[in-house]
Design a protein around this motif. Sequence first.
Motif, short mmCIF file in Angstrom:
data_model
loop_
_atom_site.label_atom_id
_atom_site.label_comp_id
_atom_site.label_asym_id
_atom_site.label_seq_id
_atom_site.Cartn_x
_atom_site.Cartn_y
_atom_site.Cartn_z
N UNK A 1 0.83 -1.20 0.00
CA UNK A 1 0.00 0.00 0.00
C UNK A 1 0.86 1.25 0.00
N UNK A 2 1.94 1.22 0.78
CA UNK A 2 2.81 2.39 0.85
C UNK A 2 3.43 2.71 -0.51
N UNK A 3 3.81 1.67 -1.24
CA UNK A 3 4.42 1.91 -2.55
C UNK A 3 3.41 2.53 -3.50
N UNK A 4 2.17 2.06 -3.48
CA UNK A 4 1.13 2.62 -4.34
C UNK A 4 0.85 4.07 -3.96
N UNK A 5 0.75 4.31 -2.67
CA UNK A 5 0.49 5.68 -2.19
C UNK A 5 1.63 6.63 -2.60
N UNK A 6 2.84 6.13 -2.57
CA UNK A 6 4.00 6.94 -2.95
C UNK A 6 3.89 7.35 -4.42
N UNK A 7 3.52 6.41 -5.27
CA UNK A 7 3.37 6.73 -6.69
C UNK A 7 2.24 7.73 -6.93
N UNK A 8 1.13 7.55 -6.23
CA UNK A 8 0.01 8.49 -6.35
C UNK A 8 0.46 9.88 -5.91
N UNK A 9 1.15 9.96 -4.79
CA UNK A 9 1.63 11.24 -4.27
C UNK A 9 2.57 11.91 -5.26
N UNK A 10 3.51 11.13 -5.82
CA UNK A 10 4.47 11.72 -6.76
C UNK A 10 3.78 12.25 -8.01
N UNK A 11 2.83 11.50 -8.54
CA UNK A 11 2.15 11.96 -9.75
C UNK A 11 1.21 13.12 -9.45
N UNK A 12 0.67 13.16 -8.25
CA UNK A 12 -0.19 14.27 -7.84
C UNK A 12 0.60 15.57 -7.83
N UNK A 13 1.87 15.50 -7.45
CA UNK A 13 2.69 16.72 -7.44
C UNK A 13 2.98 17.21 -8.86
N UNK A 14 2.96 16.29 -9.84
CA UNK A 14 3.18 16.66 -11.23
C UNK A 14 1.87 17.14 -11.87
N UNK A 15 0.76 16.50 -11.49
CA UNK A 15 -0.57 16.83 -12.05
C UNK A 15 -1.55 17.17 -10.92
N UNK A 16 -1.38 18.31 -10.27
CA UNK A 16 -2.24 18.63 -9.12
C UNK A 16 -3.72 18.70 -9.47
N UNK A 17 -4.06 19.07 -10.69
CA UNK A 17 -5.47 19.14 -11.09
C UNK A 17 -6.11 17.76 -11.14
#
Length: 156
Positions: A1-17
């Motif tokens: 779960x942590x690995x998935x959350x990390x990827x979501x967080x990283x992509x959210x910083x690139x695509x905040x919308x």
Amino acid sequence: MDWAEKEIFQLTSVYPAEADTLYHSFPLLRPTHGRMSQEFVYHAHCRELLDRVVKGTDTRPGTAAEVCCLCGEVSAVTPMRSAAIGLYARMWIAAFPDIPVFGDRHFHHEALYGSTIDDLEADARHRLAVAHRTVGAIDCTGRHHGETVHCKYAGT
């Protein structure tokens, strides 16, 4: 779960919308192969799926990481033809660009067998497709990780 959350967080910083859509894409990120217990393999799988979510493309076809897992299994039991090695190299470079394994040899495979590799890739991604791996309708309660948020899907 942590690995998935990390990827979501990283992509959210690139695509905040797209933060809300990415948050609700978590169910797509289920591992599909035993080798995804290796962090770098699972991260690549998640990155590709989340990238598809952001771009609005189909999330069902196999990912480059999934194709690499398949090629790894095949190469362990039988010699691979040049076009199949070219597919493995192409998918490895797409999934794990920071882990060079094939060197410049992949250029030769692409030059000689590029169209065959295209066909093999399409076939492999199709065969590895996960029919239920779609975002679908999102119904949000307005809470992410237990925190109240202004999610564009809240109350839909």
